[in-house]
Scaffold this active site. Structure first.
Site, PDB file in Angstrom:
ATOM      1  N   ALA A  67      45.401  51.540 156.182  1.00 10.03           N
ATOM      2  CA  ALA A  67      44.531  52.739 156.220  1.00 10.03           C
ATOM      3  C   ALA A  67      43.153  52.720 155.995  1.00 10.03           C
ATOM      4  O   ALA A  67      42.848  51.558 155.720  1.00 10.03           O
ATOM      5  CB  ALA A  67      45.222  53.438 154.993  1.00 10.03           C
ATOM      6  N   GLY A 110      49.390  50.432 156.106  1.00  6.12           N
ATOM      7  CA  GLY A 110      49.650  51.517 157.083  1.00  6.12           C
ATOM      8  C   GLY A 110      49.948  51.091 158.451  1.00  6.12           C
ATOM      9  O   GLY A 110      50.752  51.591 159.345  1.00  6.12           O
ATOM     10  N   GLU A 113      53.433  49.949 158.335  1.00  6.73           N
ATOM     11  CA  GLU A 113      54.330  51.020 158.315  1.00  6.73           C
ATOM     12  C   GLU A 113      54.498  51.665 159.701  1.00  6.73           C
ATOM     13  O   GLU A 113      55.458  52.369 160.191  1.00  6.73           O
ATOM     14  CB  GLU A 113      53.826  51.991 157.177  1.00  6.73           C
ATOM     15  CG  GLU A 113      53.906  51.439 155.807  1.00  6.73           C
ATOM     16  CD  GLU A 113      53.366  52.506 154.657  1.00  6.73           C
ATOM     17  OE1 GLU A 113      53.881  52.424 153.664  1.00  6.73           O
ATOM     18  OE2 GLU A 113      52.230  52.607 154.769  1.00  6.73           O
ATOM     19  N   GLU A 133      48.972  46.789 149.602  1.00 10.10           N
ATOM     20  CA  GLU A 133      48.477  47.760 148.691  1.00 10.10           C
ATOM     21  C   GLU A 133      48.447  47.463 147.328  1.00 10.10           C
ATOM     22  O   GLU A 133      47.577  48.163 146.499  1.00 10.10           O
ATOM     23  CB  GLU A 133      49.303  49.249 148.976  1.00 10.10           C
ATOM     24  CG  GLU A 133      49.341  49.839 150.248  1.00 10.10           C
ATOM     25  CD  GLU A 133      50.219  49.305 151.334  1.00 10.10           C
ATOM     26  OE1 GLU A 133      50.532  49.852 152.327  1.00 10.10           O
ATOM     27  OE2 GLU A 133      50.947  48.198 151.000  1.00 10.10           O
TER      28      GLU A 133
END
Length: 259
Positions: A67, A110, A113, A133
């Protein structure tokens, strides 16, 4: 189709729609705008009758390194709740047509994901997957604790999420996260070849097969089998079923008309 600033879209051959993440300066970090554009482009392709399969990829160096942290570093709980940035990810799960991820380099946080939102993954030999994370004092928020666990198992997912450890392309293949691993020079071509093969099949059957496989992740075996049977019976109302079986008997290639 809209004009995009964070991605590129193209059709390499009939029936195949491609979305390319294009933020090389930040290793394709997934900003809010990037995700808005990804979802918009994928939904556009999903709604085009002449597109049968979709591919998403980044660069050889990075699919997506995570992200965009600069957008979140100063945010508070209320900011994140109001932003509700992960709700749009659900739209990717609801795509009707198959989505293939062509992954090279980093697929972290991300990025990992987003890769797991795809129906199939082709990885280059340099691909690395991870949920780091924990190193930022947070945790996965777009499926990293849920989809990853269902794919690789509790122990592996727990270790990856709790330590931030990355796994190689070959380890990802061994764990069932990716379909196959190929050289960097050919990973996108391999994804296009897979998409082309899928696009040559009966479109309605493709859609119902995808629905049925995904249903297995959210229901019991008994309910899933019932869902599968109903989809199987439904296909006998299609012209493509008649054409497919007739072509088999006549020993010729079928001509699908998506009806």
């Amino acid at each position: 189709m809209n004009t995009y600033t964070c991605i590129k879209t193209y059709i390499p051959k009939p029936g195949i729609g491609i979305v390319q993440l294009h933020r090389p300066e930040v290793l394709n970090a997934l900003s809010l705008q990037t995700m808005i554009e990804i979802v918009d482009a994928l939904q556009y392709f999903d709604n085009q009758s002449d597109i049968r399969c979709m591919i998403i990829h980044g660069s050889d160096k990075a699919f997506a390194a995570g992200a965009d942290i600069t957008e979140m570093s100063d945010a508070g709980t209320i900011d994140m709740l109001e932003r509700d940035q992960f709700s749009r990810w659900e739209k990717i799960r609801l795509l009707k047509k198959p989505l293939i991820g062509a992954i090279s380099g980093y697929a972290l946080g991300g990025g990992c994901e987003l890769a797991m939102h795809c129906d199939m993954l082709i990885a280059s030999e340099t691909a690395q997957f991870g949920q780091p994370e924990i190193n930022l004092g947070v945790m996965p928020g777009a499926g990293g604790t849920q989809r990853l666990t269902r794919i690789v198992g509790k122990a592996q997912a727990m270790e990856m999420a709790l330590t931030g450890r990355m796994i190689s392309a070959y380890e990802a293949w061994r764990l069932g996260l990716v379909n196959r691993v190929v050289p960097v020079s050919g990973y996108l071509q391999e994804a296009i070849a897979l998409a082309t093969e899928i696009a040559s099949k009966a479109p309605i059957a493709i859609r119902l097969i995808k629905e049925s496989v995904l249903k297995s992740y959210s229901t019991t075996l008994e309910a899933g089998l019932e869902f599968e049977r109903k989809n199987f019976y439904m296909l006998f109302a299609s012209e493509d079923q008649k054409e497919g079986m007739k072509a088999f008997i006549e020993k010729r290639k079928p001509t699908w008309n998506n009806s």
